[in-house]
Write an enzyme that holds these catalytic residues in place. Structure first.
Site, PDB file in Angstrom:
ATOM      1  CB  CYS A   1     -11.189  -1.777 -19.567  1.00 17.34           C
ATOM      2  SG  CYS A   1     -11.121  -2.440 -17.931  1.00 17.34           S
TER       3      CYS A   1
ATOM      4  CB  CYS B   1      -9.089  -7.683 -22.313  1.00 18.45           C
ATOM      5  SG  CYS B   1      -8.458  -7.442 -20.804  1.00 18.45           S
TER       6      CYS B   1
ATOM      7  CB  CYS C   1     -10.933  -5.123 -14.629  1.00 16.32           C
ATOM      8  SG  CYS C   1     -12.105  -5.269 -15.937  1.00 16.32           S
TER       9      CYS C   1
ATOM     10  CG  ASP D   1      -7.010  -4.356 -20.771  1.00 20.99           C
ATOM     11  OD1 ASP D   1      -6.900  -4.086 -21.815  1.00 20.99           O
ATOM     12  OD2 ASP D   1      -8.090  -4.099 -20.209  1.00 20.99           O
TER      13      ASP D   1
HETATM   14 FE1  FES Z   1      -9.037  -6.301 -19.497  1.00 20.10          FE
HETATM   15 FE2  FES Z   1     -10.493  -5.031 -17.753  1.00 20.10          FE
HETATM   16  S1  FES Z   1     -11.280  -5.502 -19.918  1.00 20.10           S
HETATM   17  S2  FES Z   1      -8.777  -5.768 -17.546  1.00 20.10           S
END
Ligand code: FES
Length: 144
Positions: A60, A35, A104, A37
């Site tokens: 997120c 993702c 996450c 992140d």
């Molecule tokens: Fe990437 Fe939550 S969607 S850490």
């Protein structure tokens, strides 16, 4: 039933400990390859106690809520106790996350551990490398 618990929403909308500690004793940065992140955790450690913790998370809502809760959970705790922090404990403290968002919270556990590793390395404190797997498990997460 609401998708996210009140605690998740509270920590997402009003995150605790956001920011940077310039003279941190340990800094840990981890990312989720899928993702994109990124979570960075800063620790101040004095006499073996985590006296302050802050985070910067580009991610997120669940990652932000997990970072916020994790930093709250570790402040004031001895390093040995902080080493035992699990994403499961963070999720429980948040009153749960949807199954597809559990990964996450893994970022929070990994970022805290990476910051501790940085602290151990900087201070030549011995540790068992097995406690710090090289590749963040979230990078291989197949959940999204
Ligand atoms: Fe990437 Fe939550 S969607 S850490």
């Amino acid at each position: 039933m609401a998708l996210y618990s009140e605690k998740v929403m509270d920590h997402f909308l009003h995150p605790r400990n956001v920011g940077v500690i310039e003279d941190a004793d340990g800094v840990g940065e981890v990312g989720n390859a899928k993702c994109g992140d990124i979570m960075k955790i800063f620790l101040k450690i004095d006499g073996g106690i985590v006296t302050d913790a802050k985070f910067s998370t580009f991610g997120c809502g669940s990652a932000i809520a997990s970072s916020s809760m994790a930093t709250e959970m570790i402040k004031g705790q001895p390093v040995e106790k902080v080493m035992e922090l699990t994403n499961k404990a963070v999720v429980e403290a948040l009153d749960g996350l949807p199954a597809y968002k559990l990964h996450c919270s893994v970022l929070a556990e990994e970022a805290v551990k990476a910051a501790l590793k940085d602290y151990f390395d900087k201070n030549s404190i011995p540790y068992d490398p097995a406690q710090f797997p090289d590749a963040p498990s979230c990078a291989s997460c197949e959940m999204h």
